[in-house]
Design a protein around this motif. Structure first.
Motif, short mmCIF file in Angstrom:
data_model
loop_
_atom_site.label_atom_id
_atom_site.label_comp_id
_atom_site.label_asym_id
_atom_site.label_seq_id
_atom_site.Cartn_x
_atom_site.Cartn_y
_atom_site.Cartn_z
N HIS A 10 5.59 -5.47 -2.26
CA HIS A 10 4.52 -6.06 -1.78
C HIS A 10 3.44 -4.89 -2.28
O HIS A 10 3.78 -3.84 -2.82
N GLY A 11 2.24 -5.25 -2.06
CA GLY A 11 0.91 -4.48 -2.54
C GLY A 11 0.45 -4.13 -1.43
O GLY A 11 0.35 -4.72 -0.32
N THR A 12 -0.50 -2.92 -1.59
CA THR A 12 -1.38 -2.26 -0.46
C THR A 12 -2.59 -1.77 -1.18
O THR A 12 -2.72 -1.23 -2.14
N ASP A 13 -3.82 -2.15 -0.37
CA ASP A 13 -5.04 -1.68 -1.08
C ASP A 13 -5.30 -0.32 -0.31
O ASP A 13 -5.68 -0.65 0.82
N PHE A 14 -5.00 0.71 -1.10
CA PHE A 14 -5.49 2.09 -0.42
C PHE A 14 -6.85 2.51 -0.58
O PHE A 14 -7.19 3.83 -0.36
N GLU A 51 -1.41 -0.35 -4.61
CA GLU A 51 -0.19 0.26 -4.59
C GLU A 51 1.09 -0.81 -4.71
O GLU A 51 0.74 -1.73 -3.80
N LEU A 66 -3.90 -9.89 -3.06
CA LEU A 66 -4.65 -8.57 -3.25
C LEU A 66 -5.28 -8.76 -4.71
O LEU A 66 -5.82 -7.74 -5.07
#
Lengths: 365, 290
Positions: free
Chosen positions: B198-202, B207, B255
């Motif tokens: 999965h992705g994350t918006d930091f 990421e 994302l």
């Protein structure tokens, strides 16, 4: 020679055999499926986005609505992720209540699968038997949590409240009853020639393919991979119980059937042992009213009835998660469907789809 | 717990005064022992590493509770000794209630303090503490990657103490695919199972988090890569694990991360005409009708 031409056929999104809102666009040539394209997302509610503005305890009811046939495991995976990050120690009694609730949920979930799967392929009466027994579990869990399906029972640090008086005794009574019924199920269905002909050798995949497609749960174990997170990465108190991990080698729909039926037996064994060992004590650890998770990230995974359910939390030390992600087993398990359906007979479509055991709330998040 | 205990003790109280004296002495001894235990626990806690600290802390909390209960009991007994029969019952009840309240308050305060300390501690644990049991496995994986994929292929590698000690590898966007390929096909490592992607918006960057599992090593590993937030592009892992197909679509859908070489990158959960990427932190819902 008869002229045939390719035809596009829409299955769903409103179709009873998809057990939710799942659409499948299939290209057929006569009776043979040339190509199948799953279309999902009809039930997407943006749980992960909503969670970013909610406190951890407020997220728990949302998890009930992912896999609504086994909501206890969903409750648990979120609490487990938070507890792992915070380093909370859970009171014994709470752990036992959690395990009993989760295993009852597993039995109930497999019963729903058993009944509806047979209904899908044309046997009407098993559905009624399965739902009779499942209703007893639902009643038990209602007594425990106050809700039939959307339990919202677990809390960070334990469970919402203790079991009502006599509840454990009722669970203990249920176990032998369920065993007896299970034997009846086998007599009724497992050896039935029509049933066996419908499922045996249908929807076969190999062990390598199962791993390649990230399948989990009975979908993986039916190919001979002995992998169950309750055994292999023990969480909660599962290392205290004696139980087997049922596997099969064939990798067809019939082997998935066997795996699930045997899992019911194993879950009953766990419940039986948990009831025997059931301790006294508090059911909720002392945690602050407003839960703040230390800064950092964690991914935990546990075994749900459908396979590996995981929860990822990225925290900035606030009372809401910065990012919350669920690894939803049905979503991963469904990926192999187009491959399985290619070149299959139309009549096997539902047999193959049903054997994967998806819950659309979980597929769509 | 504390409430229950106080209640149980209140119920147990005998009527005879001889007993009371005896009990008084007992309570005093108990309180003393509890204080000692607390002291001891504190001393132990100071010396002990992470795992044991919790136990010691609990012990201390339990001891504190016991002490509070004993104190309350002692007082109620002293009062009871002076008073005539009729008043005794009321006094007893009052004392029991007071003890209960006091013990509960104390337990609550202790728990809060404990958890505050625990959170702080966990944060510290993640930065520096003793060697994790997975350290050797991390070293093995890292050295294998460095000798086969190249020195400097990994930006960072560490044990994530918060996440059940999972070895965590942080790759460059350039080396991400080759590291993944190595992990997948190396005979010793054999990370044949993709558990999660999965992705994350930091906000400062995007990421990707990939959780892999090797049945051969009986070990999981987390592979992460940081991407430029404005143009998040990364090679797809579908050629290595077919199971990455839908998760990558999901990351694209929610994302806006583009996966090169993906066989069918599409909006999987939202409609094809959806505007924007909802899981981005700066997402503004777009609605034509508003």
């Amino acid at each position: 020679m008869l002229r045939t031409e390719e035809m596009l056929l829409n299955v769903g999104p409103q179709h009873p055999s998809t057990h939710g809102v799942f659409r499948l666009v299939i290209k057929i040539d006569g009776e043979i499926i040339k190509e199948a394209t799953p279309v999902i997302g009809y039930l997407h509610r943006g749980t992960e986005k909503l969670a970013e503005n909610l406190q951890y305890t407020q997220i728990i009811p949302y998890t009930d609505r992912l896999d609504y046939l086994a909501a206890m495991t969903n409750n648990y995976v979120l609490c487990h992720a938070v507890e792992t990050m915070m380093g909370v120690e859970i009171p014994e009694r709470a752990e036992y209540l959690r395990v009993i609730a989760m295993e009852l949920g597993r039995v109930a979930s497999h019963l729903v699968w058993w009944g509806t799967y047979l209904l899908d392929i044309g046997a009407t009466s098993p559905f009624l038997y399965a739902f009779r027994e499942r209703e007893m579990i639902v009643n038990l869990l209602t007594e425990l949590s106050g809700a039939r399906l959307t339990f919202n029972y677990m809390r960070v640090g334990g469970v919402k409240w203790d079991a009502p008086e006599d509840w454990i005794a009722k669970v203990a009574e249920f176990v032998p009853y369920m065993r007896e019924q299970l034997a009846g199920y086998h007599e009724l269905v497992t050896g039935n020639e029509i049933f066996v002909n419908r499922v045996k050798g249908v929807g076969i995949y190999t062990k390598e393919e199962a791993l390649q497609y990230s399948l989990s749960g009975a979908n993986l174990r039916c190919t001979g991979v002995k992998w169950d997170l309750r055994k292999n990465e023990p969480y909660s108190i599962y290392d205290r119980f004696t139980f087997e991990v049922p596997t099969r080698e064939e990798g067809d729909a019939f082997s998935r059937y066997h795996c699930r039926m045997e899992e019911i037996e194993e879950s009953l064994k766990i419940i039986e042992q948990a009831v025997e060992q059931f301790p006294e004590g508090p059911v909720l650890a002392k945690v602050p009213k407003i839960i703040k998770v230390p800064k950092g990230e964690a991914f935990v995974r546990i075994e749900s009835p459908r396979g590996e359910i995981g929860c990822y939390i990225a925290s900035e030390g606030k009372k809401e998660p910065y990012r919350l992600k669920f690894r939803r087993p049905s979503f991963y398990n469904l990926q192999i469907l187009p491959k399985l359906l290619e070149g299959e007979n139309m009549a096997n479509l539902i047999t193959i789809l049903g054997a994967i055991d998806i819950v659309l709330g979980e597929v769509d998040g | 717990m504390a409430k229950k205990q106080a209640k149980a003790e209140a119920a147990e109280k005998p009527e005879g005064e001889v007993d009371i004296a005896k009990q008084k002495a007992e309570a005093a001894a108990k309180a003393k022992a509890a204080a000692l235990a607390k002291k001891q626990a504190k001393a132990e806690a100071a010396e002990k590493p992470e795992g044991e600290v919790d136990i010691a802390k609990q012990k201390a909390a339990a001891a504190a509770k016991a002490k509070a209960a004993a104190l309350a009991r002692k007082r109620s007994k002293a009062e009871a000794a002076e008073k005539p029969e009729g008043e005794m019952e009321i006094a007893k009840q009052k004392a029991a209630a007071a003890a209960k309240a006091k013990a509960a308050a104390k337990a609550k305060a202790a728990a809060a303090a404990k958890n505050r300390a625990a959170v702080q501690e966990r944060e510290e644990v993640n930065t520096h503490s003793e060697i994790s049991p997975n350290q050797s496995k991390l070293d093995q994986i890292v050295s294998a990657i460095e000798s086969h994929v190249g020195q400097g292929a990994l930006l960072e590698h560490y044990i994530n103490r918060l996440s059940k000690d999972v070895p965590t590898l942080v790759a460059n966007p350039d080396t991400y695919f080759s590291i993944a390929k190595f992990l997948r096909y190396d005979e010793q490592l054999d990370f044949s199972y993709l558990s999660e992607l999965h992705g994350t918006d930091f906000e400062s960057h995007m990421e990707i988090y990939v959780h892999l599992h090797s049945f051969k090593m009986n070990q999981s590993v987390a592979l992460k890569v940081k991407l430029d937030r404005d143009t998040p592009v990364i090679p797809s892992l579908v050629p290595l694990w077919s199971g990455a197909n839908w998760p990558e679509c999901e990351a694209y859908d929610l994302l806006g991360i583009t996966f090169n070489e993906h066989p069918d990158l599409k909006r999987i959960l939202l409609g094809d005409d959806w505007k924007g990427y909802p899981l981005r932190k700066d997402y503004e819902p777009y609605d034509v009708e508003v």
